[in-house]
Design a protein around this motif. Structure first.
Motif, PDB file in Angstrom:
ATOM      1  N   GLU A 301      -5.219 -13.547  21.246  1.00 20.52           N
ATOM      2  CA  GLU A 301      -6.153 -13.055  20.235  1.00 20.52           C
ATOM      3  C   GLU A 301      -5.390 -12.257  19.189  1.00 20.52           C
ATOM      4  N   VAL A 302      -5.528 -12.651  17.936  1.00 24.19           N
ATOM      5  CA  VAL A 302      -5.020 -11.882  16.804  1.00 24.19           C
ATOM      6  C   VAL A 302      -6.208 -11.595  15.899  1.00 24.19           C
ATOM      7  N   SER A 303      -6.380 -10.364  15.465  1.00 25.95           N
ATOM      8  CA  SER A 303      -7.535 -10.007  14.641  1.00 25.95           C
ATOM      9  C   SER A 303      -7.432 -10.642  13.261  1.00 25.95           C
ATOM     10  N   LYS A 304      -8.222 -11.693  13.050  1.00 27.38           N
ATOM     11  CA  LYS A 304      -8.244 -12.347  11.742  1.00 27.38           C
ATOM     12  C   LYS A 304      -8.901 -11.435  10.705  1.00 27.38           C
ATOM     13  N   ARG A 305      -9.884 -10.653  11.129  1.00 24.32           N
ATOM     14  CA  ARG A 305     -10.513  -9.706  10.200  1.00 24.32           C
ATOM     15  C   ARG A 305      -9.491  -8.684   9.711  1.00 24.32           C
ATOM     16  N   LYS A 306      -8.611  -8.243  10.602  1.00 23.24           N
ATOM     17  CA  LYS A 306      -7.567  -7.283  10.217  1.00 23.24           C
ATOM     18  C   LYS A 306      -6.646  -7.901   9.171  1.00 23.24           C
ATOM     19  N   ILE A 307      -6.290  -9.173   9.369  1.00 26.77           N
ATOM     20  CA  ILE A 307      -5.430  -9.861   8.410  1.00 26.77           C
ATOM     21  C   ILE A 307      -6.124  -9.953   7.056  1.00 26.77           C
ATOM     22  N   GLY A 308      -7.423 -10.298   7.052  1.00 29.56           N
ATOM     23  CA  GLY A 308      -8.166 -10.374   5.801  1.00 29.56           C
ATOM     24  C   GLY A 308      -8.248  -9.027   5.103  1.00 29.56           C
ATOM     25  N   TYR A 309      -8.512  -7.986   5.878  1.00 27.69           N
ATOM     26  CA  TYR A 309      -8.581  -6.625   5.329  1.00 27.69           C
ATOM     27  C   TYR A 309      -7.241  -6.208   4.710  1.00 27.69           C
ATOM     28  N   LEU A 310      -6.159  -6.470   5.427  1.00 33.42           N
ATOM     29  CA  LEU A 310      -4.835  -6.087   4.927  1.00 33.42           C
ATOM     30  C   LEU A 310      -4.462  -6.869   3.668  1.00 33.42           C
ATOM     31  N   ALA A 311      -4.886  -8.128   3.607  1.00 33.26           N
ATOM     32  CA  ALA A 311      -4.586  -8.943   2.417  1.00 33.26           C
ATOM     33  C   ALA A 311      -5.209  -8.326   1.170  1.00 33.26           C
ATOM     34  N   VAL A 312      -6.459  -7.869   1.281  1.00 33.78           N
ATOM     35  CA  VAL A 312      -7.118  -7.237   0.133  1.00 33.78           C
ATOM     36  C   VAL A 312      -6.454  -5.899  -0.201  1.00 33.78           C
ATOM     37  N   THR A 313      -6.055  -5.166   0.824  1.00 36.67           N
ATOM     38  CA  THR A 313      -5.384  -3.879   0.609  1.00 36.67           C
ATOM     39  C   THR A 313      -4.092  -4.059  -0.186  1.00 36.67           C
ATOM     40  N   VAL A 314      -3.282  -5.036   0.239  1.00 33.15           N
ATOM     41  CA  VAL A 314      -2.025  -5.316  -0.467  1.00 33.15           C
ATOM     42  C   VAL A 314      -2.310  -5.796  -1.879  1.00 33.15           C
ATOM     43  N   LEU A 315      -3.308  -6.675  -2.024  1.00 32.33           N
ATOM     44  CA  LEU A 315      -3.632  -7.230  -3.332  1.00 32.33           C
ATOM     45  C   LEU A 315      -4.105  -6.135  -4.296  1.00 32.33           C
ATOM     46  N   ASP A 316      -4.919  -5.220  -3.801  1.00 32.73           N
ATOM     47  CA  ASP A 316      -5.406  -4.123  -4.635  1.00 32.73           C
ATOM     48  C   ASP A 316      -4.245  -3.254  -5.129  1.00 32.73           C
ATOM     49  N   ASP A 317      -3.281  -3.003  -4.254  1.00 37.47           N
ATOM     50  CA  ASP A 317      -2.099  -2.233  -4.659  1.00 37.47           C
ATOM     51  C   ASP A 317      -1.330  -2.955  -5.774  1.00 37.47           C
TER      52      ASP A 317
END
Length: 365
Positions: A301-317
């Motif tokens: 199990e890898v948290s896909k929601r976590k990956i999606g959240y981090l992608a937006v965080t990086v993109l916003d930066d």
């Protein structure tokens, strides 16, 4: 007579396409409510197909506050209906964080189209940034999209030496957990069900298998590494062909992903090989069907929601940076979800006898 204006899509249109209520669509798009993964995937599939763009949480129409998620299926061997649930989990994570940061999230789907078509669709698009599903993208594809100069983050793929932003699962860590579990159970002949379909994560998992077998002091036998197609039907058919050739099965197998594991186990079962009594199996992805398969599949199990959240965080930066930023490459850790398919109580001696008996039942050419 004035020309009729193009109808604006509403949540009701999405609800009709997904055969759910508008309230359910609203809950899915806002990351709320106790919605099943299957229903959520159906709604998000309708959103992508109809290219529906939710209205900005700011209440305005400022197009500079829009992010675009590119769901790209070049060949569809790994990005398809079998994987719609985990893609919807990515979207859930992105949508929740995009809303929190006052962006609207647009989902655009490309199936069987060349990457040049994806790039053309982005030229001059009124968006602030891109998140691209990189599952089936090559290094050259990543470079083409990155070359547009828009703030971009790629998920579900990872390239060490490419100057781009990636958020992916930590495949090496995940595979280490699988092989460590098999070793704890006393298994020495550990097999790997790979796939000849070309994706970066498949390659990373195969590399991690060999690297971690050596790290754990375990030997790899060439005939214990199998290669099958990556769809359920393809993995099933290819495994049946291997069994018809009366292959000498290993004690246990790590499968590249859950879909392959399902097809692999079905072929074993139909050939008289019992899981986990004769052969133990562990998959990767923890798709919902893994809990209800027969037997229930032990998987990663890898948290896909976590990956999606981090992608937006990086993109916003990236969007808000005042100067060029170095590439960001994030890998999210994994957990092993223990179920019946890898039964630790299977004794090596009895398993060897059982496998030999099972092989005698295999159909001849």
């Amino acid at each position: 007579m004035p020309k009729a204006s193009k109808k604006t899509l509403t949540m009701r249109d999405i609800a009709e396409a997904a055969n759910v209520s508008p309230a359910t669509v609203s809950l899915v798009l806002n990351g709320k409510g106790d919605i099943s993964s299957v229903t959520r995937a159906r709604v998000l599939e309708a959103v992508a197909k109809l290219k529906y763009v939710p209205r900005s949480s700011k209440g305005g129409s400022d197009l500079s506050e829009k992010l675009r998620f590119l769901k790209i299926a070049k060949h569809g061997h790994t990005v398809n209906r079998d994987h719609s649930v985990f893609i919807s989990d990515y979207i859930d994570g992105m949508s929740a964080e995009a809303t929190r940061r006052n962006y609207s999230l647009e989902i655009v789907s490309f199936e069987g189209q060349p990457i040049s078509a994806v790039v053309e669709s982005l030229a001059g698009a009124p968006i602030s940034g891109i998140i691209a599903l990189g599952t089936e993208l090559s290094e050259a594809d990543v470079a083409l999209i990155q070359g547009l100069g828009l703030p971009t983050v790629f998920i579900d793929t990872f390239y060490d030496v490419v100057d781009a932003n990636f958020v992916d699962m930590n495949n090496e860590d995940a595979v280490y957990k699988v092989l460590s579990r098999f070793k704890e159970q006393g298994f020495e002949r550990i097999g790997f069900v790979a796939s000849h379909v070309s994706t970066t994560n498949f390659r990373l998992r195969q590399d991690a298998f060999f690297k971690n077998m050596a790290r754990l002091g375990l030997k790899v036998a060439e005939h214990d590494v199998l290669s099958v197609e990556s769809t359920y039907d393809g993995a099933y058919a290819d495994t049946l062909d291997l069994l018809k050739d009366r292959i000498d099965l290993a004690e246990c197998y790590f499968c590249t992903n859950d879909i392959i594991a399902y097809g692999f186990m079905r072929a074993l079962k139909e050939s008289g090989v019992r899981v986990p009594d004769d052969v133990c199996v562990i998959g990767f992805d923890n798709l919902p069907q893994s809990a209800t398969s027969d037997p229930a599949l032990t998987t990663i199990e890898v948290s896909k929601r976590k990956i999606g959240y981090l992608a937006v965080t990086v993109l916003d930066d990236l969007i808000n940076a005042l100067e060029p930023q170095p590439a960001v490459k994030i890998q999210v850790g994994a957990e092993l979800v223990l179920r019946a398919s890898h039964s630790k109580q299977t004794m090596k001696a009895s398993a060897t006898i059982a496998r030999a008996s099972a092989r005698r039942k295999l159909p001849a050419e």
